[in-house]
Design a protein around this motif. Structure first.
Motif, PDB file in Angstrom:
ATOM      1  N   PRO A 136      13.805   2.236 -11.410  1.00  7.76           N
ATOM      2  CA  PRO A 136      13.870   1.112 -10.477  1.00  7.76           C
ATOM      3  C   PRO A 136      12.581   0.294 -10.451  1.00  7.76           C
ATOM      4  CG  PRO A 136      14.855   3.055  -9.487  1.00  7.76           C
ATOM      5  CD  PRO A 136      14.215   3.509 -10.762  1.00  7.76           C
ATOM      6  N   THR A 137      11.435   0.967 -10.471  1.00  6.90           N
ATOM      7  CA  THR A 137      10.171   0.234 -10.467  1.00  6.90           C
ATOM      8  C   THR A 137       9.987  -0.537 -11.766  1.00  6.90           C
ATOM      9  OG1 THR A 137       9.187   1.910  -9.036  1.00  6.90           O
ATOM     10  CG2 THR A 137       7.677   0.424 -10.170  1.00  6.90           C
ATOM     11  N   PRO A 165       6.275  -0.394  -4.341  1.00  5.30           N
ATOM     12  CA  PRO A 165       5.356   0.347  -5.198  1.00  5.30           C
ATOM     13  C   PRO A 165       3.917  -0.111  -4.967  1.00  5.30           C
ATOM     14  CG  PRO A 165       6.550  -1.292  -6.469  1.00  5.30           C
ATOM     15  CD  PRO A 165       7.172  -1.274  -5.104  1.00  5.30           C
ATOM     16  N   LYS A 166       2.997   0.806  -5.092  1.00  5.38           N
ATOM     17  CA  LYS A 166       1.583   0.459  -4.998  1.00  5.38           C
ATOM     18  C   LYS A 166       1.190  -0.157  -6.326  1.00  5.38           C
ATOM     19  CE  LYS A 166      -2.953   2.377  -3.864  1.00  5.38           C
ATOM     20  NZ  LYS A 166      -3.719   3.616  -3.515  1.00  5.38           N
ATOM     21  N   GLY A 198      15.330  -8.302   5.632  1.00  5.50           N
ATOM     22  CA  GLY A 198      16.144  -7.711   4.589  1.00  5.50           C
ATOM     23  C   GLY A 198      15.385  -7.403   3.324  1.00  5.50           C
ATOM     24  N   PHE A 199      14.130  -7.837   3.230  1.00  3.67           N
ATOM     25  CA  PHE A 199      13.330  -7.588   2.038  1.00  3.67           C
ATOM     26  C   PHE A 199      12.256  -6.528   2.312  1.00  3.67           C
ATOM     27  CE2 PHE A 199      15.091 -11.708   1.006  1.00  3.67           C
ATOM     28  CZ  PHE A 199      15.292 -11.625  -0.356  1.00  3.67           C
ATOM     29  N   ILE A 200      11.924  -5.788   1.277  1.00  6.76           N
ATOM     30  CA  ILE A 200      10.758  -4.923   1.328  1.00  6.76           C
ATOM     31  C   ILE A 200       9.555  -5.786   0.964  1.00  6.76           C
ATOM     32  CG2 ILE A 200       9.606  -2.941   0.267  1.00  6.76           C
ATOM     33  CD1 ILE A 200      12.358  -1.735  -0.241  1.00  6.76           C
ATOM     34  N   LEU A 201       8.568  -5.820   1.844  1.00  5.24           N
ATOM     35  CA  LEU A 201       7.408  -6.674   1.627  1.00  5.24           C
ATOM     36  C   LEU A 201       6.612  -6.186   0.421  1.00  5.24           C
ATOM     37  CD1 LEU A 201       6.177  -7.204   5.295  1.00  5.24           C
ATOM     38  CD2 LEU A 201       7.868  -8.531   3.980  1.00  5.24           C
ATOM     39  N   TRP A 202       6.233  -7.148  -0.426  1.00 13.77           N
ATOM     40  CA  TRP A 202       5.550  -6.794  -1.694  1.00 13.77           C
ATOM     41  C   TRP A 202       4.888  -8.043  -2.216  1.00 13.77           C
ATOM     42  CZ3 TRP A 202       7.566  -7.260  -7.114  1.00 13.77           C
ATOM     43  CH2 TRP A 202       6.874  -6.432  -8.034  1.00 13.77           C
ATOM     44  N   SER A 203       3.578  -8.034  -2.334  1.00 15.75           N
ATOM     45  CA  SER A 203       2.869  -9.245  -2.740  1.00 15.75           C
ATOM     46  C   SER A 203       1.494  -8.890  -3.287  1.00 15.75           C
ATOM     47  CB  SER A 203       2.724 -10.209  -1.558  1.00 15.75           C
ATOM     48  OG  SER A 203       2.023 -11.375  -1.948  1.00 15.75           O
ATOM     49  N   GLY A 204       1.050  -9.705  -4.251  1.00 13.63           N
ATOM     50  CA  GLY A 204      -0.269  -9.497  -4.831  1.00 13.63           C
ATOM     51  C   GLY A 204      -1.294 -10.496  -4.351  1.00 13.63           C
ATOM     52  N   VAL A 205      -0.879 -11.466  -3.547  1.00 11.05           N
ATOM     53  CA  VAL A 205      -1.795 -12.501  -3.037  1.00 11.05           C
ATOM     54  C   VAL A 205      -1.597 -12.638  -1.543  1.00 11.05           C
ATOM     55  CG1 VAL A 205      -2.409 -14.928  -3.091  1.00 11.05           C
ATOM     56  CG2 VAL A 205      -1.835 -13.770  -5.202  1.00 11.05           C
ATOM     57  N   SER A 215       0.811  -1.210   0.000  1.00 12.73           N
ATOM     58  CA  SER A 215       0.000   0.000   0.000  1.00 12.73           C
ATOM     59  C   SER A 215       0.844   1.260   0.000  1.00 12.73           C
ATOM     60  CB  SER A 215      -0.923   0.025   1.232  1.00 12.73           C
ATOM     61  OG  SER A 215      -0.139   0.031   2.420  1.00 12.73           O
ATOM     62  N   ALA A 216       2.174   1.109  -0.004  1.00 11.11           N
ATOM     63  CA  ALA A 216       3.058   2.273   0.017  1.00 11.11           C
ATOM     64  C   ALA A 216       3.043   2.968  -1.332  1.00 11.11           C
ATOM     65  CB  ALA A 216       4.484   1.842   0.365  1.00 11.11           C
ATOM     66  N   PRO A 217       3.422   4.255  -1.404  1.00 14.99           N
ATOM     67  CA  PRO A 217       3.367   5.002  -2.651  1.00 14.99           C
ATOM     68  C   PRO A 217       4.352   4.464  -3.669  1.00 14.99           C
ATOM     69  CG  PRO A 217       3.596   6.482  -0.739  1.00 14.99           C
ATOM     70  CD  PRO A 217       3.810   5.095  -0.252  1.00 14.99           C
TER      71      PRO A 217
END
Length: 254
Positions: A127-128, A90-91, A247-254, A57-59
């Protein structure tokens, strides 16, 4: 391809010469819980997570301008960016490619192009954009479509011995080689980024809860991001089992 849970001393399949992944075989093996515990353990000196690590949900990073030369601008007109890293996730909007949720933002980060076979390409020089491109490679490779795997090897790998090896393997494969066990991305880390090169770690989780990390080395070429494979055609490097998402930035679609 099967492996016994008791064969813990068997050679790691990711290190075998000629173990080719047009991305699909690595995804299939990561998805097999019996195999993931045969992978090398993660480095205890893993990089710390960026201080601003966020969630889906981050920008998103805002597209800007860069010093991209006219001859190497995006092949489909996506804007480049002066950003050098991502401190938050990324959102993203997500859609399934095969069984993997994959980010999509055709007007800003890509994929700008999706053909009649479902082949996705053209990502922003940012980067995105590089992150989306790396995730796209993983998803296309796990789709189980021999057509998409051949297109992946032909169009999204940097030319050279590695690409030739991957194309040869993709041409020889028949039938579905996609993962029958669902896995999903859970996080990322951009290890390095310039407008010409990017190294991206992705963290995946199997349906039984095991985690693995892998690295993709990306190169901006011909107006799009491509993967730099090893000479044997392997597109992912540094694949290891990890105990959690530190160490990871959380990012997931499920």
């Amino acid at each position: 391809m099967s492996q016994s849970t008791e064969s813990t001393t068997e050679t790691n399949p990711f290190t075998k010469p000629g173990f080719i992944i047009a991305a699909a075989l690595v995804i299939a093996l990561i998805a097999a819980t019996a195999v993931i515990f045969l992978l090398p353990k993660g480095d205890s000196n893993a990089q710390p997570a960026p201080a601003a690590a966020g969630s889906s949900s981050a920008p998103a990073a805002s597209p800007g301008t860069s010093a991209t030369t006219a001859s190497n601008k995006s092949v489909c007109g996506l804007a480049s960016s002066s950003e050098k890293t991502l401190g938050t996730a990324p959102k993203s909007k997500w859609e399934l490619v095969g069984k993997i949720a994959t980010p999509t933002d055709p007007k800003t980060f890509g994929p700008r192009r999706t053909d009649e076979n479902g082949f996705r390409s053209c990502f922003a020089q940012s980067p995105t954009g590089a992150l989306y491109a790396a995730m796209n490679v993983a998803a296309l490779g796990s789709s189980g479509s021999s057509v998409l795997e051949r297109q992946l090897a032909e169009k999204l790998l940097v030319p050279g011995a590695g690409r030739d090896a991957a194309m040869k393997q993709a041409a020889a494969d028949s039938g579905s080689s996609g993962s029958s066990t669902p896995i999903q991305v859970r996080g990322f880390l951009i290890k390095s980024y310039t407008p010409e090169e990017a190294n991206i770690d992705l963290a995946f989780q199997t349906e039984k809860g095991a985690y693995a990390r892998l690295t993709l080395s990306m190169r901006w070429m011909g107006g799009d991001w491509k993967v730099k494979p090893a000479d044997d055609g392997t597109t992912f490097t540094g694949t290891t089992q990890i105990s959690d998402l530190s160490g990871f930035i959380l990012w997931s679609g499920v």
